[in-house]
Write an enzyme that holds these catalytic residues in place. Sequence first.
Site, PDB file in Angstrom:
ATOM      1  CG  ASP A  59      -3.375  -5.126  -2.881  1.00 33.56           C
ATOM      2  OD1 ASP A  59      -2.846  -4.177  -2.063  1.00 33.56           O
ATOM      3  OD2 ASP A  59      -4.148  -6.199  -2.603  1.00 33.56           O
TER       4      ASP A  59
ATOM      5  CG  HIS B 129      -2.028  -1.010   1.104  1.00 35.33           C
ATOM      6  ND1 HIS B 129      -2.715  -1.379   2.297  1.00 35.33           N
ATOM      7  CD2 HIS B 129      -1.998  -2.217   0.274  1.00 35.33           C
ATOM      8  CE1 HIS B 129      -3.427  -2.268   2.022  1.00 35.33           C
ATOM      9  NE2 HIS B 129      -3.092  -2.981   0.794  1.00 35.33           N
TER      10      HIS B 129
ATOM     11  CG  HIS C 102       0.291  -9.394  -2.517  1.00 36.66           C
ATOM     12  ND1 HIS C 102       0.132  -8.283  -2.915  1.00 36.66           N
ATOM     13  CD2 HIS C 102      -0.878  -9.616  -1.397  1.00 36.66           C
ATOM     14  CE1 HIS C 102      -0.571  -7.495  -2.049  1.00 36.66           C
ATOM     15  NE2 HIS C 102      -1.299  -8.352  -1.277  1.00 36.66           N
TER      16      HIS C 102
END
Length: 308
Positions: free
Chosen positions: A239, A78, A262
Amino acid sequence: MQTTVKNEFSHVGTGVHLGRPVRITIKPAREGHGIIFKRTDVDHQISFIPANYKYLVEGKLCTSVANSHGVRVMTVEHLLAAFSGVGVTNALVEIDNEEVPILDGSSDRFVKSIIKAGIKEQEQSLSICKVTESLMVEDGSSWARFDPADKLILSVTIDYPGTLIGRQHLSLQMLKGAFIEELSSCRTFCLKADVQKMISKGLALGGSLKNAIVIDQFKILNSNGLRINDEFVRHKMLDALGDLALAGMPIFGHFTSFCGGHNLNTRLVTKLLSSEKCHNVYNLGRKEADKLLGSRYKVISMDYKAVG
């Protein structure tokens, strides 16, 4: 041109996974410095960790980097998205624990602090990475890919069947103030059914309705609901931008993902930068500067005050 923050600023909060209190201070940095974390709670000699794909370590439900001494920083995405989205290329991030504070679960407070601190243009030119050939990474039915493009484009699809989220898709050209206006305030989320599983694994120990959207099948448990109807897919794009920032330079290419996360994002960045045939690195020209997310940041600042 490269940029840094004009003035330092700090945030105090809690790590969403470890649940520990943490303070970060963002400081100006010289040209060519990049984004570097400095752990102030360990010996100075082993405290520096560059925010770069070469320092990636395996993390669950977040993106983490660590140096050769095993000193790590978790949940960097973030903050890195905020730097990338506003166009800050050089900064020192001092942190007194091993996880970036979650704050409200988005990049909003980081972005506002950067704009308030000011952005200083530096003399050294900015290098960018341009995707020249398509490439892809997969994990079961999930995948992420890059295709050549003359700007950064994010196209993301998520699918949570049997829940209020359902399937959502969004594609955005990441130009000028797009991140600030479209993505920066979109919060992280989870399913109520997964909360106890995460806690049993030592994760989400700092999670709450103040820093995450929690969905119980077809009900949102947060009393204030959503900030925007498709906040879920927009947060996944936030993200992704933070993960792509680990390239250490802006990327011009079309990023597409289906049910990604991720791990796929960072694997794709690593594959891109490890393949000479798939990318070129060159200094950004003035004509192309308008295609950067952080270009014309003074105008962005005014726009952001208007919409924020």
